[in-house]
Every structure is written in structure tokens, then in C-alpha cells.
Write a protein that holds these residues in place. Sequence first.
Motif, PDB file in Angstrom:
ATOM      1  N   ILE A  85     -13.866  -0.044  -7.087  1.00 51.01           N
ATOM      2  CA  ILE A  85     -13.286  -0.418  -5.800  1.00 51.01           C
ATOM      3  C   ILE A  85     -13.856  -1.762  -5.362  1.00 51.01           C
ATOM      4  O   ILE A  85     -15.083  -1.936  -5.293  1.00 51.01           O
ATOM      5  CB  ILE A  85     -13.601   0.631  -4.710  1.00 51.01           C
ATOM      6  CG1 ILE A  85     -13.212   2.047  -5.168  1.00 51.01           C
ATOM      7  CG2 ILE A  85     -12.915   0.263  -3.396  1.00 51.01           C
ATOM      8  CD1 ILE A  85     -11.741   2.277  -5.302  1.00 51.01           C
TER       9      ILE A  85
ATOM     10  N   LEU B  69       1.734   1.926  -3.480  1.00 53.61           N
ATOM     11  CA  LEU B  69       0.615   1.901  -4.430  1.00 53.61           C
ATOM     12  C   LEU B  69       0.771   0.778  -5.447  1.00 53.61           C
ATOM     13  O   LEU B  69       0.445   0.924  -6.629  1.00 53.61           O
ATOM     14  CB  LEU B  69       0.499   3.247  -5.161  1.00 53.61           C
ATOM     15  CG  LEU B  69       0.432   4.498  -4.279  1.00 53.61           C
ATOM     16  CD1 LEU B  69       0.326   5.752  -5.155  1.00 53.61           C
ATOM     17  CD2 LEU B  69      -0.738   4.427  -3.310  1.00 53.61           C
TER      18      LEU B  69
ATOM     19  N   CYS C   6      -9.632  -2.916  -2.171  1.00 53.31           N
ATOM     20  CA  CYS C   6      -8.568  -2.292  -2.949  1.00 53.31           C
ATOM     21  C   CYS C   6      -9.169  -1.565  -4.149  1.00 53.31           C
ATOM     22  O   CYS C   6     -10.297  -1.836  -4.554  1.00 53.31           O
ATOM     23  CB  CYS C   6      -7.538  -3.317  -3.421  1.00 53.31           C
ATOM     24  SG  CYS C   6      -8.188  -4.529  -4.589  1.00 53.31           S
ATOM     25  N   ALA C   7      -8.391  -0.654  -4.682  1.00 54.20           N
ATOM     26  CA  ALA C   7      -8.791   0.068  -5.895  1.00 54.20           C
ATOM     27  C   ALA C   7      -8.373  -0.769  -7.097  1.00 54.20           C
ATOM     28  O   ALA C   7      -7.182  -0.908  -7.377  1.00 54.20           O
ATOM     29  CB  ALA C   7      -8.127   1.434  -5.929  1.00 54.20           C
TER      30      ALA C   7
ATOM     31  N   TRP D 280      -7.585   9.686  -5.191  1.00 55.28           N
ATOM     32  CA  TRP D 280      -7.061   9.707  -6.550  1.00 55.28           C
ATOM     33  C   TRP D 280      -7.259  11.087  -7.164  1.00 55.28           C
ATOM     34  O   TRP D 280      -8.111  11.860  -6.739  1.00 55.28           O
ATOM     35  CB  TRP D 280      -7.708   8.627  -7.407  1.00 55.28           C
ATOM     36  CG  TRP D 280      -9.187   8.743  -7.640  1.00 55.28           C
ATOM     37  CD1 TRP D 280      -9.828   9.229  -8.739  1.00 55.28           C
ATOM     38  CD2 TRP D 280     -10.250   8.326  -6.749  1.00 55.28           C
ATOM     39  NE1 TRP D 280     -11.194   9.153  -8.613  1.00 55.28           N
ATOM     40  CE2 TRP D 280     -11.486   8.607  -7.398  1.00 55.28           C
ATOM     41  CE3 TRP D 280     -10.264   7.754  -5.477  1.00 55.28           C
ATOM     42  CZ2 TRP D 280     -12.705   8.328  -6.808  1.00 55.28           C
ATOM     43  CZ3 TRP D 280     -11.488   7.481  -4.887  1.00 55.28           C
ATOM     44  CH2 TRP D 280     -12.689   7.767  -5.545  1.00 55.28           C
TER      45      TRP D 280
ATOM     46  N   GLU E  92      -3.476   7.236  -3.065  1.00 53.53           N
ATOM     47  CA  GLU E  92      -3.409   6.546  -1.772  1.00 53.53           C
ATOM     48  C   GLU E  92      -4.452   5.449  -1.736  1.00 53.53           C
ATOM     49  O   GLU E  92      -5.534   5.585  -2.300  1.00 53.53           O
ATOM     50  CB  GLU E  92      -3.688   7.541  -0.633  1.00 53.53           C
ATOM     51  CG  GLU E  92      -3.812   6.917   0.746  1.00 53.53           C
ATOM     52  CD  GLU E  92      -4.402   7.870   1.782  1.00 53.53           C
ATOM     53  OE1 GLU E  92      -4.532   7.463   2.948  1.00 53.53           O
ATOM     54  OE2 GLU E  92      -4.752   9.017   1.410  1.00 53.53           O
ATOM     55  N   TYR E  93      -4.098   4.327  -1.109  1.00 53.01           N
ATOM     56  CA  TYR E  93      -5.116   3.364  -0.707  1.00 53.01           C
ATOM     57  C   TYR E  93      -4.596   2.613   0.499  1.00 53.01           C
ATOM     58  O   TYR E  93      -3.400   2.318   0.596  1.00 53.01           O
ATOM     59  CB  TYR E  93      -5.495   2.412  -1.852  1.00 53.01           C
ATOM     60  CG  TYR E  93      -4.535   1.264  -2.111  1.00 53.01           C
ATOM     61  CD1 TYR E  93      -4.807  -0.015  -1.634  1.00 53.01           C
ATOM     62  CD2 TYR E  93      -3.359   1.450  -2.842  1.00 53.01           C
ATOM     63  CE1 TYR E  93      -3.941  -1.069  -1.875  1.00 53.01           C
ATOM     64  CE2 TYR E  93      -2.491   0.405  -3.093  1.00 53.01           C
ATOM     65  CZ  TYR E  93      -2.782  -0.854  -2.605  1.00 53.01           C
ATOM     66  OH  TYR E  93      -1.917  -1.895  -2.835  1.00 53.01           O
TER      67      TYR E  93
ATOM     68  N   ARG F  88     -11.797  11.534  -2.946  1.00 58.22           N
ATOM     69  CA  ARG F  88     -11.440  10.662  -1.821  1.00 58.22           C
ATOM     70  C   ARG F  88     -12.651   9.846  -1.386  1.00 58.22           C
ATOM     71  O   ARG F  88     -13.764  10.376  -1.270  1.00 58.22           O
ATOM     72  CB  ARG F  88     -10.926  11.483  -0.641  1.00 58.22           C
ATOM     73  CG  ARG F  88     -10.465  10.639   0.542  1.00 58.22           C
ATOM     74  CD  ARG F  88      -9.842  11.483   1.643  1.00 58.22           C
ATOM     75  NE  ARG F  88      -9.334  10.640   2.703  1.00 58.22           N
ATOM     76  CZ  ARG F  88      -8.132  10.060   2.703  1.00 58.22           C
ATOM     77  NH1 ARG F  88      -7.312  10.276   1.682  1.00 58.22           N
ATOM     78  NH2 ARG F  88      -7.731   9.299   3.697  1.00 58.22           N
TER      79      ARG F  88
ATOM     80  N   CYS G  87      -9.245   5.641   0.138  1.00 60.11           N
ATOM     81  CA  CYS G  87      -8.626   5.685  -1.183  1.00 60.11           C
ATOM     82  C   CYS G  87      -8.731   7.109  -1.705  1.00 60.11           C
ATOM     83  O   CYS G  87      -9.769   7.759  -1.559  1.00 60.11           O
ATOM     84  CB  CYS G  87      -9.328   4.714  -2.122  1.00 60.11           C
ATOM     85  SG  CYS G  87      -8.643   4.646  -3.792  1.00 60.11           S
TER      86      CYS G  87
ATOM     87  N   LEU H 204      -3.845   7.196  -9.103  1.00 60.10           N
ATOM     88  CA  LEU H 204      -4.005   6.770  -7.716  1.00 60.10           C
ATOM     89  C   LEU H 204      -3.027   7.524  -6.818  1.00 60.10           C
ATOM     90  O   LEU H 204      -1.830   7.610  -7.108  1.00 60.10           O
ATOM     91  CB  LEU H 204      -3.762   5.263  -7.607  1.00 60.10           C
ATOM     92  CG  LEU H 204      -3.935   4.619  -6.231  1.00 60.10           C
ATOM     93  CD1 LEU H 204      -5.385   4.729  -5.762  1.00 60.10           C
ATOM     94  CD2 LEU H 204      -3.508   3.151  -6.279  1.00 60.10           C
TER      95      LEU H 204
ATOM     96  N   GLU I  54       0.820  -1.205   0.000  1.00 56.10           N
ATOM     97  CA  GLU I  54       0.000   0.000   0.000  1.00 56.10           C
ATOM     98  C   GLU I  54       0.856   1.258   0.000  1.00 56.10           C
ATOM     99  O   GLU I  54       0.510   2.249  -0.661  1.00 56.10           O
ATOM    100  CB  GLU I  54      -0.929  -0.007   1.218  1.00 56.10           C
ATOM    101  CG  GLU I  54      -1.996  -1.084   1.165  1.00 56.10           C
ATOM    102  CD  GLU I  54      -2.849  -1.122   2.416  1.00 56.10           C
ATOM    103  OE1 GLU I  54      -3.947  -1.695   2.365  1.00 56.10           O
ATOM    104  OE2 GLU I  54      -2.411  -0.582   3.461  1.00 56.10           O
TER     105      GLU I  54
END
Length: 318
Positions: free
Chosen positions: A257, A196, A221-222, A245, A231-232, A305, A243, A229, A193
Motif C-alpha cells: 500500500i 477499482l 492506493c493499493a 481484499w 475496495e479502496y 481490511r 482498503c 481487491l 475508486e
Amino acid sequence: MNEPFPGSRIRDAMWNVWRALPDILRGVDAEAGDADYPNAPLPGRFMAALDRYDNYRHFVAAFESTQRRFEQGPLAAMYRRVAGAIRAAGSTQTILLESGPFSNFGAQSFIEPLTDAQGNRDPQQAYIPHGYDIVVDTPYACRPNPDRVGHIFDNLAKTGRRLAMPMIVGEWGALYGSPKCLPAARMYVVALETHLAGDTYWDYHRNIENAAYFEALRRPCAERVAGRLLEYRYDFDASAFACAWEEGADIAAPTRIYVHEDCFSDAHAVTLEPAGSGFTYEPIEAGLTAGHLLIPPTGAGGPRRLSIAPKRPPASIP
């Protein structure tokens, strides 16, 4: 890439490691090391020495000259031949490049992007390294060192950035059903994570859904993002997912997602910023408690977000 390769000069790499041993072992108590790592495949003193981050960096660096020769020599030549044959057949599919074997445990990679005979970069390629702590395939597989794991995945991500390619960690884990490996699996997930990274787990075994660490594989997860992207992350203990983007103004396809009942239920609150037209939920198939959130783009671009967290209980009235 897990085995010594023909003409690899593997003995050169091992000679470099042996030359580094005096510095690596300096100041490490042999009896304490043997107590920490009884019946280890390598001497306990050596394993204990590699728990120290500076020693580990010194250790993996000893493999890098051999790795450079291999990756820029026979491996690059093989990749060029195979890629040329694939493109000559008219295929436009993504070609996946794996680095040399020593990158698996943290040595720097020296692979280069694929190019054609005219030096033009192939537009469809991705980087798929493996990432394992050195305790993999030993009785200590459930005890990866966080500094070593951090170093391994930092180096993998560094190579991905240099190559300017998407990075999918093609193998990690190898926990083989152990009931003690949930903390180890979570440690690897944090590394994935942080960078990414996409990932595929090794290995799929019978009754894997009953493994103690299965939650680390079946995590939100994305899958696809309508932009870039940012953050996730999934908080296993809090059953909360986040998440973020940067949405592209010219993208019409929705962000997708993956979620399941542990983080998406009537007991959870979903926050989408900006809200846009909201989201829809599509189950993977009837009877399953897992599916996808589909989030249409706003059309304006910019940051978005998604946060999913358990609802707070109502405040009690005194």
C-alpha cells in the motif's frame, strides 16, 4: 486514438449525431445555455442539453455503430498483427489494449480479447481505456458533469468486465495546471475508486507538484494485493484511507500500500483486520515522507481490511 483514423467513416458518426440533435435540444432554453457556457467551443444550448443524463446517453450512442465497425475491423486487424509480431519475438509481457476514440467520452466499446491463429486467448493482456468528460480541452475542463463522468466510467468498467481483463485507465484529467480543478480531479478519483481501476494521469507537466489538484494524484492506493481487491478509497477531507481484499491462501507475497505523511503519521491510527503478523513500513528513499506498508498474508486466506484514520483526541475531563 484521439484523432480521426484513415477510412474511419467519421462523417457517418457525425451524421448520426446531427440526426439526434432535435431530440437532444428539445426543451433546452438557448439563452440559459449561452449564459451557463459563454464562449464555449460548441453552442451553449448544446452544452447545456448534454448536462442532462438522458440527452448525453443519446448523444454518445450516436457514435457506437461507427465505433463498432472500426474496432472490429481495422483496429482489431492491427492489434492482431502487432500482437503476433510481439509473441513471435518471444515476449511474454502484458499487451495493453486501448478502445476506439469514442469510448473516451462514454460510447460503448466493441473490442475483443487477443487470440492466436488457433483461437486461443492470449494470457497476458490488459484493457487501458481513456476517460474524459466532453469539457476536456475547453475553458470548462474544471466543470465536468458528475452524471457524464459516471456514465463514462461505468461503460469503461462494463467493457473491462466483458473482456475479463484488468482495467487501467490510461488517461484522465488533462487539467493542465488549472488552479480551479481540484473538485474535478476528486470527481475523477471517485470514479476510479468505484471501479477499482488502476490509472495513469495525463499529463505530467513542469511543477506538477504545485498544482492545486496534485493531492488527487499523490493519494494512498493499493499497488499490489495478495489476492482480489474488493475496495479502496481515500477521504481527502478526513485524511482517511480504507482498503479491503480477499486474500489468497496460496499467496506468499505481501500486500503493498502506498502512503504519505497526510494519511500515515504519528497522528493516525492504523487498523488491520485480521491483524495477522501486522505490517512494516518502508520509505521510498531516505528523506522522503512517503513509502509503502507491506502486509504479509496470514496464510489462511479470507477477507482482510486496512483502515487508516486520524486518531481521536482524548476525551476532556469535566
